[in-house]
Design an enzyme around this catalytic site. Structure first.
Site, PDB file in Angstrom:
ATOM      1  N   ASP A 250      36.343  35.700  41.909  1.00  0.00           N
ATOM      2  CA  ASP A 250      36.343  37.004  41.240  1.00  0.00           C
ATOM      3  C   ASP A 250      36.850  36.747  39.822  1.00  0.00           C
ATOM      4  O   ASP A 250      38.036  36.552  39.601  1.00  0.00           O
ATOM      5  CB  ASP A 250      37.269  37.963  42.001  1.00  0.00           C
ATOM      6  CG  ASP A 250      37.540  39.260  41.233  1.00  0.00           C
ATOM      7  OD1 ASP A 250      36.899  39.487  40.190  1.00  0.00           O
ATOM      8  OD2 ASP A 250      38.398  40.040  41.688  1.00  0.00           O
TER       9      ASP A 250
ATOM     10  N   LYS B 166      36.263  39.102  29.159  1.00  0.00           N
ATOM     11  CA  LYS B 166      35.086  39.540  29.905  1.00  0.00           C
ATOM     12  C   LYS B 166      34.401  40.736  29.230  1.00  0.00           C
ATOM     13  O   LYS B 166      33.188  40.900  29.318  1.00  0.00           O
ATOM     14  CB  LYS B 166      35.532  39.917  31.315  1.00  0.00           C
ATOM     15  CG  LYS B 166      34.425  40.266  32.278  1.00  0.00           C
ATOM     16  CD  LYS B 166      35.020  40.378  33.654  1.00  0.00           C
ATOM     17  CE  LYS B 166      34.084  40.968  34.663  1.00  0.00           C
ATOM     18  NZ  LYS B 166      34.748  41.070  35.974  1.00  0.00           N
TER      19      LYS B 166
ATOM     20  N   ASP C  92      35.772  50.650  42.586  1.00  0.00           N
ATOM     21  CA  ASP C  92      36.548  49.498  42.083  1.00  0.00           C
ATOM     22  C   ASP C  92      37.093  49.852  40.701  1.00  0.00           C
ATOM     23  O   ASP C  92      36.369  49.826  39.711  1.00  0.00           O
ATOM     24  CB  ASP C  92      35.638  48.266  42.032  1.00  0.00           C
ATOM     25  CG  ASP C  92      36.341  47.052  41.432  1.00  0.00           C
ATOM     26  OD1 ASP C  92      37.562  47.121  41.159  1.00  0.00           O
ATOM     27  OD2 ASP C  92      35.669  46.015  41.235  1.00  0.00           O
TER      28      ASP C  92
HETATM   29  P1  ADP Z   1      40.253  43.425  37.021  1.00  0.00           P
HETATM   30  O1  ADP Z   1      39.318  43.431  38.167  1.00  0.00           O
HETATM   31  O2  ADP Z   1      39.770  44.235  35.868  1.00  0.00           O
HETATM   32  O3  ADP Z   1      40.693  42.090  36.626  1.00  0.00           O
HETATM   33  P2  ADP Z   1      42.417  44.202  38.837  1.00  0.00           P
HETATM   34  O4  ADP Z   1      41.674  44.802  39.962  1.00  0.00           O
HETATM   35  O5  ADP Z   1      43.043  42.897  39.040  1.00  0.00           O
HETATM   36  O6  ADP Z   1      41.571  44.223  37.502  1.00  0.00           O
HETATM   37  O7  ADP Z   1      43.523  45.276  38.413  1.00  0.00           O
HETATM   38  C1  ADP Z   1      44.356  45.086  37.331  1.00  0.00           C
HETATM   39  C2  ADP Z   1      44.793  46.415  36.823  1.00  0.00           C
HETATM   40  O8  ADP Z   1      45.437  47.140  37.877  1.00  0.00           O
HETATM   41  C3  ADP Z   1      45.803  46.304  35.709  1.00  0.00           C
HETATM   42  O9  ADP Z   1      45.494  47.256  34.698  1.00  0.00           O
HETATM   43  C4  ADP Z   1      47.101  46.666  36.392  1.00  0.00           C
HETATM   44  O10 ADP Z   1      47.995  47.242  35.486  1.00  0.00           O
HETATM   45  C5  ADP Z   1      46.659  47.659  37.435  1.00  0.00           C
HETATM   46  N1  ADP Z   1      47.554  47.754  38.606  1.00  0.00           N
HETATM   47  C6  ADP Z   1      47.929  46.762  39.422  1.00  0.00           C
HETATM   48  N2  ADP Z   1      48.747  47.239  40.380  1.00  0.00           N
HETATM   49  C7  ADP Z   1      48.876  48.562  40.157  1.00  0.00           C
HETATM   50  C8  ADP Z   1      49.616  49.618  40.797  1.00  0.00           C
HETATM   51  N3  ADP Z   1      50.373  49.396  41.853  1.00  0.00           N
HETATM   52  N4  ADP Z   1      49.533  50.854  40.270  1.00  0.00           N
HETATM   53  C9  ADP Z   1      48.764  51.098  39.183  1.00  0.00           C
HETATM   54  N5  ADP Z   1      48.078  50.157  38.542  1.00  0.00           N
HETATM   55  C10 ADP Z   1      48.131  48.904  39.013  1.00  0.00           C
HETATM   56 MG    MG Z   2      38.090  43.396  39.502  1.00  0.00          MG
END
Ligand code: ADP
Ligand code: MG
Length: 848
Positions: free
Chosen positions: A55, A125, A256
């Site tokens: 991912d 990205k 997502d």
């Molecule tokens: P991506 O797929 O874009 O890389 P992720 O699915 O890994 O992103 O999510 C990362 C985002 O989720 C970040 O903006 C982070 O701040 C937010 N995030 C992670 N945990 C939480 C939470 N418990 N509550 C709110 N936001 C969260």
């Molecule tokens: Mg993601």
């Protein structure tokens, strides 16, 4: 009994079966032969290298592998999530001596952000497959969000961008490759094995350029891509294999909501099949946007508290180092506050001891934040997300009750008000927060990667078996039904966008509609816009969130030899003789010379989302082209330059000689540009690139100086054909040689070589006044036919009197004929002056 190189077990004959894994032998698997002592040796080739799922996220990247179970692969820091952050570090003083760049990726890079934000890149990205002129990229550049310098790549197209790190330009692909390299390296270390293949996930709405950029990044990182898998589909796989029984069918909406992006997809899961029903989302909406909204709030509260009029200017006036640290730290504490508020009712955003005012007094950030306030701040983002969910359902004509489950994945899906909003639409019981919201996508990718591998591990006994086996040769485990209920049997992808072709009048024609199941293909017939049109430029665009995104151009050139064949055929039909005449019986003309030709355009999307386009001129089977869109940047750059040249010509004051010149050269250049990218490797073939580039410049320069080689060649051909008998054979040969040389130079000569070849041929005609007079008269006849037919007889008579002069005529008779012809010359010249410099246009469009 297990051994590093194989396994021994008792078989049903009472003997011992030795299963020997032969590494990297590309022979068919499943060979078995008998040895003495009743030992069966099953020699199976198992590829030593493994395949994984990645991912490649905007914020975090994750890798996973499926053996019997799916497992997240921890990185070198021992963590499941690798921040998608890349930095180029310079050891002070050493940079001059070490030219090798020291890239750091992940957690350590994120730490480095505070120190050196200009050379540290996050969310690369978002830049993949985009141009600097992209409005969203412009927004990033103009906002204070990125400390990186984003520029047009000096060696790429206007359409490609570069991020400058330490004075060097890097494409988003190159930086993304650094992230993939780390993941690849860490996975190999963790697994103690080679990893050769991977399924890499991409947002569902990624367009072809962005997908292509992802493939390039993987190639740069030395990873072979088994498939690019839409992220929501990956999440659905990870959910479906555990939750949807074999005989069950469920329609799932995957929601997502990540750091940089918001992706939605509706899928039907049944019997191991995953059918994509529709996709939506917004690639510029995610947790980061929420962070920036919070930053704005925190800063405005701070400016109120300290009565600072312009807080941004105030921060800007701080020392560079303080400023950098402050921005990075503020982002970090705000994000942490946001995450805290997913579990708590209130929190405080605190950042002390960094900012100072002009008196040297500290300006501290210390802002209380309740969940209520937080929800109020982010309400527009949540509303926007829900709007996109409703829009997708409308687009695919689904009501909410068709959706059996809503699966929430991505970090931002943990925000309580987001969960509540989704529940408000679909009802409490349907909404599931994935158990591992930030890992689900990598898991789904790993499951598919496992499915696509040649060999897999039998869930019954752990032995490597071929993918084609229906049951385990070793323990008899039913692999097929396991696959259906616990793995991916098949995925039916769907088109992520509407695919249009642009028409000459500025309208767009829909070729493939969003959400059409893949693979799909559509052929449509269009007409060219002009009867003498020789160039066809087909522009393909995606509609993404109601905005047009170019996915590439296809160019087709119709050269004279092709058209001549058509005229021959038509002539045969007209004169009612020869082969073509047969068609007269059926009442069908081979073509109508008075109307434009037709073109069949085909757009094809395969299950890997690769887009191929093809076009053929209906009346001219030789004129056809097909290619994969948007593979390279270099060819695109040339096409853009070519289009500019044509547009300039059309906008300028050029006559038909000059437009003919540009058109002919363009046809030759198109054929070169179509060869610039190596079909197999995707690399740029430099000599072809340089030749095409030089030829575009040569064309521009020659025309601006009024040197029109193609018209001279036509003139020459006409002279030889019409009046060849009047020219002595030696002279004829010289003309032919010079003409051939000029043709060659048009293909591959430099500017000067073109000029020289042109002058050499032009001079031959200078020396023969008789030919010159004849051609002037002939030209007058042509123009009369077109504009003033009644005046042509006089010139036809004059030509006849000149060409009818024979050796046995007396001197006086010859003089009289010559006199007659010459007397028409002034009038012929006047006609030419009147009609021959009419502004001409180059046509290249299509119409329905
Ligand atoms: P991506 O797929 O874009 O890389 P992720 O699915 O890994 O992103 O999510 C990362 C985002 O989720 C970040 O903006 C982070 O701040 C937010 N995030 C992670 N945990 C939480 C939470 N418990 N509550 C709110 N936001 C969260
Ligand atoms: Mg993601």
């Amino acid at each position: 009994m297990n051994h590093p190189y194989g396994r021994l077990s008792y078989n049903k004959h009472g003997g011992i079966t030795a299963t020997i894994e032969v590494m990297k032998v590309p022979e068919p698997r499943g060979l078995s032969y008998k040895k003495n002592f009743n030992i069966f040796i099953n020699v199976r080739t198992v590829y030593m290298s493994k395949s994984i799922g990645i991912d490649l996220g905007t914020t975090n990247s994750v890798a996973a592998i499926k053996k019997v179970h799916t497992e997240i692969i921890k990185n070198a820091e021992g963590e499941e999530l690798t921040p998608s952050c890349v930095t180029l570090q310079f050891k002070k003083g050493l940079i001059k001596f070490f030219s090798k760049e020291n890239f750091v990726v992940g957690r350590h890079a994120l730490e480095w952000l505070k120190q050196d934000p200009a050379n540290t890149v996050t969310a690369v990205k978002r830049l993949m497959g985009r141009s600097v002129n992209d409005p969203e990229v412009q927004k990033i550049i103009k906002s204070r969000r990125s400390a990186n310098s984003i520029v047009t790549h000096s060696r790429g197209t206007e359409n490609s961008l570069a991020i400058v790190l330490g004075e060097k330009e890097f494409t988003p692909e190159q930086l993304s490759a650094k992230i993939l390299e780390k993941i690849h390296r860490d996975c190999e270390a963790y697994l103690g094995d080679d990893v050769e293949y991977a399924v890499i996930t991409v947002p569902a709405y990624f367009n072809d350029k962005q997908k292509h950029a992802t493939r390039t990044a993987a190639a740069l990182a030395g990873i072979k891509v088994q498939r690019l898998l839409p992220e929501p589909t990956a999440a659905a796989i990870s959910f479906g294999v555990d939750n949807v029984e074999n005989d069950d069918a469920r329609t799932v909406l995957v929601f997502d909501f990540g750091g940089g992006t918001f992706d939605i997809s509706v899928l039907t899961i049944s019997g191991g099949q995953f059918i994509e029903q529709g996709k939506g989302g917004n690639m510029w909406m995610g947790g980061e946007d929420i962070d920036y909204k919070l930053i704005d709030y925190v800063l405005s509260r701070t400016s109120e508290e300290y009565e600072i009029e312009d807080i941004h200017a105030f921060i800007n006036d701080q020392e560079t180092q303080v400023k950098n640290r402050f921005s990075a730290e503020l982002k970090r504490v705000v994000e942490q506050a946001k995450i805290d508020l997913s579990d708590r009712e209130k929190t405080t955003v605190e950042l002390l001891g960094l900012l100072k005012d002009s008196d040297g007094d500290l300006v501290d950030i210390d802002v209380d934040l309740t969940r209520d306030k937080f929800e109020e701040i982010i309400a527009p983002v949540v509303e926007g997300a829900m709007g996109l969910v409703k829009k997708l359902l409308e687009q695919i004509h689904f009501t909410t009750d068709i959706i059996d489950n809503v699966l929430l994945v991505g970090g931002s899906s943990r925000i309580p008000s987001v969960i509540r909003a989704v529940k408000d639409i679909f009802g409490e019981e349907k909404v599931l927060l994935h158990k591992r919201p930030m890992l689900a996508i990598a898991e789904g990718a790993a499951i598919l990667s496992h499915r696509l591998s040649d060999a897999l591990e039998c869930p019954g006994c752990g032995v490597q078996v071929s993918q084609s086996e229906k049951s385990c040769p070793d323990c008899g485990f039913d692999l097929d039904s396991h696959m259906i209920s616990h793995s991916v049997y098949d995925i039916i992808h769907s088109a992520a966008h509407d695919y249009h072709i642009c028409l000459d009048n500025g309208e767009k024609y829909l070729l493939i509609e969003k959400n059409t199941p893949l693979p799909c293909e559509r052929t449509e017939r269009f007409r060219l816009v002009h009867k003498y049109q020789k160039l066809v430029n087909m522009k393909f665009v995606n509609m993404v969130n109601d905005e047009e995104e170019s996915i590439g151009d296809l160019w087709l050139g119709i050269d004279d030899s092709m058209r001549e064949k058509l005229y021959e055929k038509w002539y045969e039909w007209e004169s009612g003789s020869g082969e073509g005449a047969k068609e007269e019986d059926s009442g069908e003309k081979p073509f109508d010379p008075e109307s434009p030709l037709s073109v069949d355009v085909t757009l094809r999307i395969d299950e890997n989302n690769l887009v191929e386009v093809a076009a053929s001129i209906v009346e001219l089977p030789d004129a056809e082209i097909s290619k994969t869109l948007s593979r390279g940047k270099a060819d695109e750059k040339l096409f853009i330059a070519l289009e500019e040249l044509i547009n300039e010509t059309n906008a300028g004051d050029y006559d038909s000689y000059e437009t003919t010149e540009i058109t002919s050269r363009t046809i030759m250049i198109i054929s070169d540009i179509n060869k610039v990218i190596d079909d197999h490797t995707g690399e740029v073939i430099e000599p072809v690139y340089e030749l095409a580039q030089r030829n575009i410049e040569t064309a521009r320069k020659l025309v601006s100086e009024g040197i029109t080689c193609q018209s001279l060649i036509y003139y020459c051909e006409h002279v030889l054909q019409r009046f060849g008998v009047l020219i002595p054979p030696g002279e004829r040969e010289r003309i032919n040689k010079k003409k051939k040389h000029l043709e060659d130079m048009m293909l591959r000569g430099t500017y000067q070589e073109n000029v020289d070849a042109y002058e050499a041929l032009d001079k031959v005609f200078d020396k023969s006044p008789m030919i010159s007079v004849l051609m002037t008269l002939e030209k007058a006849v042509d123009l009369c036919r077109e504009h003033e037919p009644a005046r042509s007889a006089k010139f036809v008579g004059a030509i006849h009197s000149l060409t009818s002069i024979s050796d046995d005529e007396g001197k006086d008779a010859v003089a009289a004929k010559f006199e007659k012809a010459m007397s028409c010359l002034p009038e012929a010249r006047e006609l030419i002056a009147k009609y021959d410099n009419i502004k001409a246009k180059i046509y290249k469009g299509i119409t329905k």
